[in-house]
Design a protein around this motif. Sequence first.
Motif, PDB file in Angstrom:
ATOM      1  N   GLU A 146      -5.987  24.745   2.943  1.00 38.02           N
ATOM      2  CA  GLU A 146      -7.244  24.140   2.502  1.00 38.02           C
ATOM      3  C   GLU A 146      -7.056  23.267   1.272  1.00 38.02           C
ATOM      4  O   GLU A 146      -7.678  22.214   1.147  1.00 38.02           O
ATOM      5  N   TYR A 147      -6.204  23.713   0.348  1.00 41.78           N
ATOM      6  CA  TYR A 147      -6.019  22.972  -0.905  1.00 41.78           C
ATOM      7  C   TYR A 147      -4.969  21.870  -0.704  1.00 41.78           C
ATOM      8  O   TYR A 147      -3.864  21.915  -1.233  1.00 41.78           O
ATOM      9  N   SER A 148      -5.332  20.898   0.139  1.00 39.32           N
ATOM     10  CA  SER A 148      -4.482  19.752   0.439  1.00 39.32           C
ATOM     11  C   SER A 148      -5.374  18.523   0.508  1.00 39.32           C
ATOM     12  O   SER A 148      -6.578  18.636   0.801  1.00 39.32           O
ATOM     13  N   THR A 149      -4.802  17.373   0.282  1.00 40.77           N
ATOM     14  CA  THR A 149      -5.580  16.137   0.389  1.00 40.77           C
ATOM     15  C   THR A 149      -4.668  14.988   0.783  1.00 40.77           C
ATOM     16  O   THR A 149      -3.475  14.991   0.467  1.00 40.77           O
ATOM     17  N   SER A 150      -5.233  14.019   1.500  1.00 37.16           N
ATOM     18  CA  SER A 150      -4.488  12.830   1.909  1.00 37.16           C
ATOM     19  C   SER A 150      -5.213  11.608   1.380  1.00 37.16           C
ATOM     20  O   SER A 150      -6.413  11.662   1.077  1.00 37.16           O
ATOM     21  N   ALA A 151      -4.499  10.496   1.289  1.00 43.14           N
ATOM     22  CA  ALA A 151      -5.134   9.297   0.735  1.00 43.14           C
ATOM     23  C   ALA A 151      -4.277   8.077   0.995  1.00 43.14           C
ATOM     24  O   ALA A 151      -3.089   8.176   1.325  1.00 43.14           O
ATOM     25  N   VAL A 177       0.860  -1.181   0.000  1.00 45.07           N
ATOM     26  CA  VAL A 177       0.000   0.000   0.000  1.00 45.07           C
ATOM     27  C   VAL A 177       0.906   1.245   0.000  1.00 45.07           C
ATOM     28  O   VAL A 177       2.096   1.159   0.297  1.00 45.07           O
ATOM     29  N   ALA A 178       0.313   2.376  -0.320  1.00 49.22           N
ATOM     30  CA  ALA A 178       1.022   3.655  -0.244  1.00 49.22           C
ATOM     31  C   ALA A 178       0.131   4.656   0.459  1.00 49.22           C
ATOM     32  O   ALA A 178      -1.105   4.602   0.361  1.00 49.22           O
ATOM     33  N   LEU A 179       0.742   5.570   1.189  1.00 51.49           N
ATOM     34  CA  LEU A 179       0.044   6.705   1.786  1.00 51.49           C
ATOM     35  C   LEU A 179       0.605   7.980   1.177  1.00 51.49           C
ATOM     36  O   LEU A 179       1.813   8.058   0.901  1.00 51.49           O
ATOM     37  N   GLN A 180      -0.247   8.973   0.976  1.00 54.86           N
ATOM     38  CA  GLN A 180       0.238  10.206   0.364  1.00 54.86           C
ATOM     39  C   GLN A 180      -0.520  11.411   0.903  1.00 54.86           C
ATOM     40  O   GLN A 180      -1.680  11.313   1.308  1.00 54.86           O
ATOM     41  N   VAL A 181       0.184  12.542   0.939  1.00 52.61           N
ATOM     42  CA  VAL A 181      -0.411  13.846   1.229  1.00 52.61           C
ATOM     43  C   VAL A 181       0.116  14.803   0.178  1.00 52.61           C
ATOM     44  O   VAL A 181       1.323  14.824  -0.096  1.00 52.61           O
ATOM     45  N   VAL A 182      -0.776  15.583  -0.422  1.00 48.22           N
ATOM     46  CA  VAL A 182      -0.354  16.568  -1.415  1.00 48.22           C
ATOM     47  C   VAL A 182      -0.952  17.920  -1.062  1.00 48.22           C
ATOM     48  O   VAL A 182      -1.994  18.000  -0.392  1.00 48.22           O
ATOM     49  N   THR A 183      -0.298  18.985  -1.510  1.00 41.69           N
ATOM     50  CA  THR A 183      -0.832  20.334  -1.284  1.00 41.69           C
ATOM     51  C   THR A 183      -0.417  21.240  -2.429  1.00 41.69           C
ATOM     52  O   THR A 183       0.666  21.061  -3.012  1.00 41.69           O
ATOM     53  N   THR A 184      -1.279  22.190  -2.741  1.00 40.60           N
ATOM     54  CA  THR A 184      -0.916  23.232  -3.696  1.00 40.60           C
ATOM     55  C   THR A 184      -0.620  24.543  -2.978  1.00 40.60           C
ATOM     56  O   THR A 184      -0.497  25.592  -3.607  1.00 40.60           O
ATOM     57  N   GLY A 199     -12.760  27.039  -7.023  1.00 40.45           N
ATOM     58  CA  GLY A 199     -13.027  25.882  -7.879  1.00 40.45           C
ATOM     59  C   GLY A 199     -11.770  25.378  -8.560  1.00 40.45           C
ATOM     60  O   GLY A 199     -11.526  24.159  -8.624  1.00 40.45           O
ATOM     61  N   LEU A 200     -10.960  26.305  -9.045  1.00 35.54           N
ATOM     62  CA  LEU A 200      -9.707  25.907  -9.699  1.00 35.54           C
ATOM     63  C   LEU A 200      -8.758  25.282  -8.688  1.00 35.54           C
ATOM     64  O   LEU A 200      -8.080  24.287  -8.986  1.00 35.54           O
ATOM     65  N   GLY A 201      -8.699  25.843  -7.466  1.00 35.72           N
ATOM     66  CA  GLY A 201      -7.825  25.285  -6.440  1.00 35.72           C
ATOM     67  C   GLY A 201      -8.198  23.863  -6.080  1.00 35.72           C
ATOM     68  O   GLY A 201      -7.338  22.987  -5.926  1.00 35.72           O
ATOM     69  N   ALA A 202      -9.504  23.603  -5.954  1.00 32.29           N
ATOM     70  CA  ALA A 202      -9.961  22.253  -5.633  1.00 32.29           C
ATOM     71  C   ALA A 202      -9.608  21.274  -6.750  1.00 32.29           C
ATOM     72  O   ALA A 202      -9.170  20.146  -6.491  1.00 32.29           O
ATOM     73  N   GLU A 203      -9.785  21.702  -7.995  1.00 30.35           N
ATOM     74  CA  GLU A 203      -9.475  20.820  -9.118  1.00 30.35           C
ATOM     75  C   GLU A 203      -7.975  20.568  -9.226  1.00 30.35           C
ATOM     76  O   GLU A 203      -7.534  19.437  -9.478  1.00 30.35           O
ATOM     77  N   LEU A 204      -7.166  21.598  -9.033  1.00 28.67           N
ATOM     78  CA  LEU A 204      -5.716  21.424  -9.092  1.00 28.67           C
ATOM     79  C   LEU A 204      -5.235  20.470  -8.004  1.00 28.67           C
ATOM     80  O   LEU A 204      -4.318  19.674  -8.225  1.00 28.67           O
ATOM     81  N   THR A 205      -5.843  20.541  -6.819  1.00 30.73           N
ATOM     82  CA  THR A 205      -5.447  19.642  -5.738  1.00 30.73           C
ATOM     83  C   THR A 205      -5.771  18.197  -6.091  1.00 30.73           C
ATOM     84  O   THR A 205      -4.977  17.281  -5.838  1.00 30.73           O
TER      85      THR A 205
END
Length: 828
Positions: free
Chosen positions: A816-821, A717-724, A749-755
């Motif tokens: 705010e424009y970050s996501t983990s998975a 498995v892999a874990l990741q966190v990204v941010t713009t 809207g653009l920030g959410a899509e880029l993330t």
Amino acid sequence: PGLNIAGGCCGTTPEHIRQLVRVLNGIAPRRAVPAVPRVSSLYSAQELKVEPRPLFVGERTNASGSKRFRELLLARDFEGMVAAAQEQKSEGAQVMDLSVAAAGQDEVGDVRELAVRLNSGVDLPVMVDSTRYEAVETALERLAGRCIVNSVNLEDPARAEKTIALCRKMGAALVLMTIDRKGMAMTAERKLAIAERLYDMAVRHGGLAPQDVFFDFLTFTLASGEESLRDAGAETLKAIRRAKRRFPKSFTILGASNISFGLKPDARRALNTVFLHHAIEHGLDAAILHAGRIEPLASLNTETVGRCEDLIFNRRRGAADPLAELLALFGDRPSSTGREARAASRRPPPVGELILTGNRAGIAEVLAELLKTRAPLAVIEEDLLPAMAEVGRRFEAGKMQLPFVLRSAEAMRAAFDILQPHLPAGGDKGRGTLLLATVRGDVHDIGKNLVDMIVSSNGFKVVNLGVRQTPEDILEAARRHKPEAVGLSGLLVESARAMKEYVEVFAGAGLATPVICGGAALNRDYVEDELQPAYPGRVYYAKDALEGLKIMQAITGWKRSKMPNTKKQIETDRPKAEPGPVVRRAEAGATAVWNRPRIDAGFARALTKIIHVEIRRYAPYINRDVLFSKRWRILGAKPTRAARLEADWNLDQMLADAHRRGLWHGALAYGLFVARIDGRDLAVLHPGTGQELTRLRFAPAFTRRLSRQHGSARFHVALQVVTTGGRAVEEGRTLAEQGRVHDQFLIHGLGAELTEVLAGYCQARLPELPGWRKVARYSPGYPVWPDLSEQQKIFTLLRPERIGVTLTESFQMVPEYSTSAIVLPLPR
């Protein structure tokens, strides 16, 4: 009867020698033997006073000055390094200058590894060249014979005293360099004053003998054309002569080839040869240089010697510039007479030609004529900037030397000064600002000032803070000037190490502005492997001033496309996507089936990795249909062609503006692990040891699906966190305060899509591990993984604080424009 020599052999202990000293105390020598200052290797000794002078110290074993030696060091080719050291002897070197300091390398470990090989493989004595006390100590403990240590100065008196005590203990000679806390001494008077203080410290109070020390009065290049350096050679020669009278038993040493840095090889050979000749006449004892690149003075013709002497002693023949005359002699540029003839011709030359030739004399007249028919901004963009671009091309092609690049830059500045009052309100402010500084402990600023001139002459604003700036000084200036980029400069290896501390301080203070790093001791690998992971923004490596300019242009100059008329033009103007992943959407919170590169399986053992990417690397993968219809809601189910063209154009403009202002960047933190199902939990294990690191709890139905697929077997498995980043969040707040709610909506809207795109980009970078035929990405807070507090476990493993992402008390990510998975094999 007396005794001259006593000692011990194999098996002798320190206690034996101590008793020997006690027993022999007071016994006179059998016969008087004059002390002869020497250094030695394991096999042979070398007297420090040689005739004819100078003592040649070969510089081909210095990683900062020799490209070949640095490449051997980085390749860990120690046998090749030994061969390079021995080659110097055939070229006339009598001592070798050894430096294995390189950014990102273990200098102490490299010295330890290389010393034993040098002892048996090279018969030249060693000058240990390092600013790190630990490296000097290791070298002196392991190198056979008597060494020279290069060097100490008064910039850090405590370290100087410590090194002097070490040399006294180990019996090494020592180079004293004329630098204090005010910087490098430029005049003969200040050089001698610092030398006096160093002599007090090393000899009168430090226990070294007068013949144990060398004075290095330093010299600067005469090839830059800077007025402040015109007398650099003459002042150094004066200091050498006075030092030989003031300290007759001590030695003088000089990195003689510094005098010609920036010239082409033929001109360098000539200037080095003439300067060395005069330095010897003034009393120079030793020279650090490539002995094979010095010509006999008699091999140079009278005119060449005369032109070199004019430059060294800053002698002018009428209005002629000694530097220009020397370079004209080597065919590098038309003579001043030719330039004056062109300037005096009846028809003024085009302004671009004046920039190329660095002729400021005719610029005012030519610009005054041009402004009668053309706008000042048009002159800048259509004449001046293309001319400077041509200067850069010629320099890179080796067709233009550094002094003439500087003169062209000076001409460019003169042109800007003339045009400035004619520019409209706000002028040419859109090009951006560069904040420049040399890091703490480094007094070198020639390279930084060159960057200043080149970048500012291309239309950018440069705020030059000077030398020895602390990270706090730079942060304060960044808050005040709000630059598009921060430039860090440093010549020394210690400066490269300091840069890592600086970017860590910047990161801790919340700065994400792009940082451009340059300096002789720096390399691209160090910037990418050490500096970039420590900073949430982009860190660039600039090998020289021209590359620094290109980076500034890239940071601020994403080309804006004009309003398109056709779909074809949109596709032409849009930045081309790199070859890579193709995405298709799955259920909410998951994205499946990316094509991933195959890489060495050993990579899976690396727990975490940090990567930074520019927006232009991932923005081309934006799903425009999703953005326009679902996030921006500007297109219906069946949009007209005109509406789609306008939407595409608006997006391109937003991306161009966002890139220029640095609203978004890309930062990724990910880790590769092994997992197994244990009841309701997914146990995450260390990929190497199998140790359990944490447990993740998914929705029961999803865990059962995983269990049916994998049973009790382990899988990857892999874990990741990204941010713009957070700058777009700040931009949204500003727009809201200004009442520009629609613009804020578009930014969000653009920030959410880029993330989301960046999350897919990160997933695409993961290696194709065993069992990964199809994988999916799931995030906490969605139905498959509902408990948002699971974020804590991801953060514990990946430490995404390193890319500027933190958790609130309610487990929301900031910015705010970050996501983990998690990325894992897709359940059937």
